[in-house]
Design a protein around this motif. Structure first.
Motif, mmCIF file in Angstrom:
data_model
loop_
_atom_site.group_PDB
_atom_site.id
_atom_site.type_symbol
_atom_site.label_atom_id
_atom_site.label_comp_id
_atom_site.label_asym_id
_atom_site.label_seq_id
_atom_site.Cartn_x
_atom_site.Cartn_y
_atom_site.Cartn_z
ATOM 1 N N GLU A 38 60.591 73.948 149.054
ATOM 2 C CA GLU A 38 60.968 75.011 148.111
ATOM 3 C C GLU A 38 59.756 75.827 147.672
ATOM 4 O O GLU A 38 59.899 76.931 147.179
ATOM 5 N N ARG A 39 58.573 75.280 147.850
ATOM 6 C CA ARG A 39 57.339 75.973 147.498
ATOM 7 C C ARG A 39 56.642 76.562 148.720
ATOM 8 O O ARG A 39 55.483 76.926 148.676
ATOM 9 N N GLY A 40 57.360 76.619 149.840
ATOM 10 C CA GLY A 40 56.864 77.305 151.023
ATOM 11 C C GLY A 40 56.105 76.461 152.029
ATOM 12 O O GLY A 40 55.645 76.990 153.041
ATOM 13 N N LEU A 41 55.946 75.167 151.788
ATOM 14 C CA LEU A 41 55.273 74.322 152.768
ATOM 15 C C LEU A 41 56.238 73.955 153.885
ATOM 16 O O LEU A 41 57.456 73.923 153.685
ATOM 17 N N ILE A 42 55.699 73.684 155.043
ATOM 18 C CA ILE A 42 56.489 73.263 156.200
ATOM 19 C C ILE A 42 56.193 71.787 156.436
ATOM 20 O O ILE A 42 55.036 71.408 156.625
ATOM 21 N N VAL A 43 57.240 70.972 156.393
ATOM 22 C CA VAL A 43 57.073 69.544 156.634
ATOM 23 C C VAL A 43 56.981 69.314 158.136
ATOM 24 O O VAL A 43 57.877 69.694 158.890
ATOM 25 N N LEU A 44 55.878 68.699 158.565
ATOM 26 C CA LEU A 44 55.642 68.433 159.986
ATOM 27 C C LEU A 44 56.072 67.019 160.375
ATOM 28 O O LEU A 44 56.547 66.803 161.484
ATOM 29 N N SER A 45 55.868 66.061 159.480
ATOM 30 C CA SER A 45 56.223 64.662 159.745
ATOM 31 C C SER A 45 56.639 63.994 158.447
ATOM 32 O O SER A 45 56.092 64.305 157.389
ATOM 33 N N ARG A 46 57.585 63.069 158.595
ATOM 34 C CA ARG A 46 57.967 62.205 157.469
ATOM 35 C C ARG A 46 57.959 60.770 157.956
ATOM 36 O O ARG A 46 58.459 60.473 159.036
ATOM 37 N N CYS A 50 51.981 54.191 162.409
ATOM 38 C CA CYS A 50 51.135 53.658 163.461
ATOM 39 C C CYS A 50 50.800 52.231 163.039
ATOM 40 O O CYS A 50 51.253 51.779 161.986
ATOM 41 N N ARG A 51 50.009 51.535 163.832
ATOM 42 C CA ARG A 51 49.772 50.124 163.492
ATOM 43 C C ARG A 51 48.994 49.945 162.198
ATOM 44 O O ARG A 51 49.072 48.890 161.575
ATOM 45 N N GLU A 52 48.249 50.960 161.737
ATOM 46 C CA GLU A 52 47.502 50.854 160.477
ATOM 47 C C GLU A 52 48.371 51.085 159.246
ATOM 48 O O GLU A 52 47.970 50.759 158.142
ATOM 49 N N GLY A 53 49.525 51.718 159.435
ATOM 50 C CA GLY A 53 50.365 52.001 158.276
ATOM 51 C C GLY A 53 51.211 53.242 158.470
ATOM 52 O O GLY A 53 51.564 53.594 159.592
ATOM 53 N N GLU A 54 51.484 53.923 157.366
ATOM 54 C CA GLU A 54 52.431 55.037 157.377
ATOM 55 C C GLU A 54 51.928 56.184 156.512
ATOM 56 O O GLU A 54 51.315 55.967 155.470
ATOM 57 N N LEU A 55 52.235 57.408 156.953
ATOM 58 C CA LEU A 55 52.044 58.607 156.136
ATOM 59 C C LEU A 55 53.420 59.037 155.656
ATOM 60 O O LEU A 55 54.332 59.194 156.467
ATOM 61 N N VAL A 66 48.408 69.300 154.798
ATOM 62 C CA VAL A 66 48.584 68.653 153.505
ATOM 63 C C VAL A 66 49.227 67.286 153.737
ATOM 64 O O VAL A 66 50.383 67.194 154.154
ATOM 65 N N VAL A 67 48.450 66.230 153.494
ATOM 66 C CA VAL A 67 48.928 64.857 153.656
ATOM 67 C C VAL A 67 49.345 64.375 152.271
ATOM 68 O O VAL A 67 48.535 64.377 151.336
ATOM 69 N N CYS A 68 50.612 64.000 152.148
ATOM 70 C CA CYS A 68 51.168 63.662 150.840
ATOM 71 C C CYS A 68 51.564 62.200 150.755
ATOM 72 O O CYS A 68 52.319 61.704 151.598
ATOM 73 N N GLU A 69 51.077 61.536 149.734
ATOM 74 C CA GLU A 69 51.507 60.190 149.399
ATOM 75 C C GLU A 69 52.528 60.330 148.274
ATOM 76 O O GLU A 69 52.271 60.994 147.265
ATOM 77 N N VAL A 70 53.693 59.745 148.474
ATOM 78 C CA VAL A 70 54.767 59.838 147.488
ATOM 79 C C VAL A 70 54.925 58.488 146.811
ATOM 80 O O VAL A 70 55.069 57.469 147.479
ATOM 81 N N LYS A 71 54.894 58.489 145.492
ATOM 82 C CA LYS A 71 55.116 57.272 144.711
ATOM 83 C C LYS A 71 56.283 57.526 143.771
ATOM 84 O O LYS A 71 56.280 58.497 143.008
ATOM 85 N N THR A 72 57.277 56.649 143.850
ATOM 86 C CA THR A 72 58.498 56.819 143.067
ATOM 87 C C THR A 72 58.704 55.623 142.159
ATOM 88 O O THR A 72 58.516 54.486 142.574
ATOM 89 N N ARG A 73 59.095 55.892 140.932
ATOM 90 C CA ARG A 73 59.395 54.835 139.973
ATOM 91 C C ARG A 73 60.658 55.208 139.188
ATOM 92 O O ARG A 73 60.956 56.385 139.001
ATOM 93 N N ARG A 92 42.886 54.014 153.453
ATOM 94 C CA ARG A 92 43.861 53.738 154.519
ATOM 95 C C ARG A 92 44.581 55.027 154.929
ATOM 96 O O ARG A 92 44.758 55.295 156.117
ATOM 97 N N ILE A 93 44.936 55.856 153.970
ATOM 98 C CA ILE A 93 45.611 57.125 154.279
ATOM 99 C C ILE A 93 44.696 58.026 155.107
ATOM 100 O O ILE A 93 45.142 58.669 156.056
ATOM 101 N N ARG A 94 43.421 58.052 154.785
ATOM 102 C CA ARG A 94 42.467 58.859 155.569
ATOM 103 C C ARG A 94 42.383 58.358 157.019
ATOM 104 O O ARG A 94 42.356 59.152 157.956
ATOM 105 N N ARG A 95 42.332 57.021 157.188
ATOM 106 C CA ARG A 95 42.286 56.454 158.550
ATOM 107 C C ARG A 95 43.563 56.792 159.324
ATOM 108 O O ARG A 95 43.515 57.167 160.490
ATOM 109 N N ILE A 96 44.699 56.663 158.667
ATOM 110 C CA ILE A 96 45.976 56.946 159.334
ATOM 111 C C ILE A 96 46.076 58.429 159.661
ATOM 112 O O ILE A 96 46.601 58.808 160.713
ATOM 113 N N THR A 97 45.525 59.276 158.804
ATOM 114 C CA THR A 97 45.517 60.719 159.075
ATOM 115 C C THR A 97 44.733 61.015 160.349
ATOM 116 O O THR A 97 45.152 61.851 161.166
ATOM 117 N N SER A 98 43.632 60.319 160.559
ATOM 118 C CA SER A 98 42.876 60.489 161.809
ATOM 119 C C SER A 98 43.733 60.142 163.014
ATOM 120 O O SER A 98 43.682 60.829 164.043
#
Length: 135
Positions: A38-46, A50-55, A66-73, A92-98
């Motif tokens: 809604e703010r004009g970004l295009i989602v490329l992956s959800r 990979c074996r190190e984790g998830e984005l 833009v790599v986004c970590e979502v935390k919900t409570r 970990r997010i930086r490694r997975i982004t690579s």
């Protein structure tokens, strides 16, 4: 920035345990993805894995990845959602982004790491707090 997001869902599962936790997380990620688009970004992956984790979400504003970590409570019993993004989690997010960049053969580009904190109070309207450049 914090904003109330219209949630067309049925409020999610009210069952206890792991299933309701997964449902809450998925609901938060859905709300976060809608918030971004809604703010004009295009989602490329959800939920790219990979074996190190998830984005959670990888998006672009057409000039920056833009790599986004979502935390919900659903409450504050465990603190502010964004507080769960520790230094270890950030590394970990930086490694997975690579890995993501390599997998999709993306050359150099500016990268920003955001956190989207989603509050889904029982019986209330969810809110999304977006923290651009959180780490």
């Amino acid at each position: 920035m914090s904003i109330t997001v219209r949630d067309p869902g049925n409020g999610g599962s009210r069952t206890r345990g792991k299933r309701s936790h997964l449902d809450l997380g998925r609901r938060g990620e859905d709300l976060a993805a809608r918030y971004l688009t809604e703010r004009g970004l295009i989602v490329l992956s959800r939920n790219w894995r990979c074996r190190e984790g998830e984005l959670d979400i990888v998006a672009t504003d057409r000039s920056t990845l833009v790599v986004c970590e979502v935390k919900t409570r659903s409450g504050r019993r465990f603190g502010e959602p964004a507080e769960a993004v520790t230094e270890d989690k950030q590394a970990r997010i930086r490694r997975i982004t690579s890995r993501w960049l390599s997998e999709f053969q993306v050359g150099w580009c500016p990268i920003r790491f955001d956190v989207l904190s989603v509050d889904c109070p029982p019986g209330g309207e969810p809110t999304v707090r977006h923290i651009p450049g959180a780490f």
